[in-house]
Design a protein around this motif. Structure first.
Motif, mmCIF file in Angstrom:
data_model
loop_
_atom_site.group_PDB
_atom_site.id
_atom_site.type_symbol
_atom_site.label_atom_id
_atom_site.label_comp_id
_atom_site.label_asym_id
_atom_site.label_seq_id
_atom_site.Cartn_x
_atom_site.Cartn_y
_atom_site.Cartn_z
ATOM 1 N N VAL A 1 34.851 30.521 37.519
ATOM 2 C CA VAL A 1 35.985 31.076 38.419
ATOM 3 C C VAL A 1 37.157 30.187 38.328
ATOM 4 C CG1 VAL A 1 36.772 32.290 40.499
ATOM 5 C CG2 VAL A 1 34.397 32.591 39.539
ATOM 6 N N LYS B 1 40.266 33.913 40.056
ATOM 7 C CA LYS B 1 39.938 34.027 41.446
ATOM 8 C C LYS B 1 40.228 35.379 41.871
ATOM 9 C CE LYS B 1 40.976 31.759 46.011
ATOM 10 N NZ LYS B 1 41.492 30.834 46.566
ATOM 11 N N GLY B 2 39.507 36.012 42.596
ATOM 12 C CA GLY B 2 40.066 37.352 43.092
ATOM 13 C C GLY B 2 39.459 38.572 42.311
ATOM 14 N N ARG C 1 35.961 40.186 44.120
ATOM 15 C CA ARG C 1 36.922 39.086 44.487
ATOM 16 C C ARG C 1 36.435 37.801 44.555
ATOM 17 N NH1 ARG C 1 35.735 42.953 48.169
ATOM 18 N NH2 ARG C 1 34.864 41.507 49.918
ATOM 19 N N THR C 2 36.240 37.520 43.295
ATOM 20 C CA THR C 2 35.379 36.142 42.995
ATOM 21 C C THR C 2 36.150 34.905 43.502
ATOM 22 O OG1 THR C 2 36.361 36.122 40.911
ATOM 23 C CG2 THR C 2 34.305 36.957 40.894
ATOM 24 N N GLN C 3 35.485 33.858 43.840
ATOM 25 C CA GLN C 3 35.742 32.712 44.584
ATOM 26 C C GLN C 3 35.363 31.445 43.775
ATOM 27 O OE1 GLN C 3 37.718 32.904 47.335
ATOM 28 N NE2 GLN C 3 37.811 35.092 47.144
ATOM 29 N N GLN C 4 36.007 30.531 43.772
ATOM 30 C CA GLN C 4 35.780 29.225 42.918
ATOM 31 C C GLN C 4 34.274 28.736 43.320
ATOM 32 O OE1 GLN C 4 38.994 26.610 43.672
ATOM 33 N NE2 GLN C 4 39.815 27.236 41.717
ATOM 34 N N GLU C 5 33.940 29.135 44.320
ATOM 35 C CA GLU C 5 32.260 28.421 44.690
ATOM 36 C C GLU C 5 31.290 29.466 44.201
ATOM 37 O OE1 GLU C 5 34.672 29.237 46.959
ATOM 38 O OE2 GLU C 5 33.953 30.505 48.636
ATOM 39 N N ASP C 6 31.929 30.592 43.574
ATOM 40 C CA ASP C 6 30.857 31.285 42.840
ATOM 41 C C ASP C 6 30.405 30.820 41.455
ATOM 42 O OD1 ASP C 6 32.664 34.354 43.968
ATOM 43 O OD2 ASP C 6 31.131 33.066 45.067
ATOM 44 N N SER D 1 26.890 36.680 50.499
ATOM 45 C CA SER D 1 27.971 37.562 51.280
ATOM 46 C C SER D 1 27.984 38.945 50.859
ATOM 47 C CB SER D 1 29.405 36.610 50.833
ATOM 48 O OG SER D 1 30.097 37.211 49.705
ATOM 49 N N ARG E 1 30.234 40.106 49.248
ATOM 50 C CA ARG E 1 30.915 40.278 47.899
ATOM 51 C C ARG E 1 29.828 40.524 46.758
ATOM 52 N NH1 ARG E 1 33.101 36.384 45.870
ATOM 53 N NH2 ARG E 1 32.290 34.504 47.170
#
Lengths: 115, 111
Positions: A114, A15-16, A81-86, A62, A64
């Protein structure tokens, strides 16, 4: 002939972190799409390149997310800035040629996880 | 705004029988429709398409029907075979604009 190829086939990131996903379309195809499929979900449209026209970015979830297509061929989808929902399978497809209506040919996808 | 909808997330059919997968759309400007089939861990593969000027297109065991007044299309597979078990996506587009897909229907063919 070669089909649509995508790399990497699998990507695990924290993440991130930022990630780049690559798509090599079929040579000569003017249209290129990015979709993603989250677990148990359908094909979510992300972005569409058609020839030299401005890309249709209406599906990007988004700021991002961004994509570019260099020289009308290879495309890179970047997620910052990856998130878990990606986490999803990211699919690229190409199509086009002389006719207006042509089916899109999909690549095998990149599975992004992620942590 | 879901312009293309596949309201049945799953369908189970006995081998040899007819499978009917349905798709509804809201945009009357769509002029081309496609069906794709997806196996696990693979990208979708093109199956069959239909232009809005037609109401039927047939290719072997696969037939797509288009009802423009109802904004509805369907894919018929007959006879159904075990290898037809997959997720089926319908897609629609306007001219050179983007192709939009429904949520998919998981078809299971039972022996």
């Amino acid at each position: 002939g070669a089909g649509v190829s995508q790399s990497p086939s699998n990507k695990v990131t924290e993440k991130g972190k930022d990630v780049e996903l690559r798509c090599d379309p079929i040579s000569g195809h003017t249209a290129l799409y990015w979709y993603r499929q989250s677990l148990g979900q359908g094909l979510e449209f992300l972005i569409y390149f058609q020839g030299n026209s401005a890309p249709d970015k209406s599906g990007l979830p988004s700021d991002r997310f961004s994509a570019e297509r260099t020289g009308g061929s290879v495309s890179t989808l970047t997620i910052q800035r990856t998130q878990q929902e990606d986490s999803a399978v990211y699919l690229c497809a190409s199509g086009g040629g002389a006719g207006l209506h042509n089916e899109q040919f999909f690549g095998p996808g990149t599975r992004l996880t992620v942590l | 705004d879901q312009q293309v909808k596949q309201n049945s997330p799953s369908l189970s059919v006995q081998e040899g029988r007819i499978s009917i997968l349905n798709c509804d759309y809201t945009n009357s400007m769509f002029d081309y429709f496609l069906w794709y089939k997806k196996y696990p861990a693979e990208g979708p593969t093109f199956l069959i398409s239909i232009s809005s000027i037609k109401d039927k297109n047939e290719d072997g065991r696969f037939t797509v029907f288009l009802n423009k007044s109802a904004k509805h299309l369907s894919l018929h597979i007959v006879p159904s075979q075990p290898g037809d078990s997959a997720v089926y996506f319908c897609g629609a587009k306007v001219g050179a604009q983007k192709l939009v897909f429904g949520q998919g229907t998981r078809l299971t063919i039972n022996p």
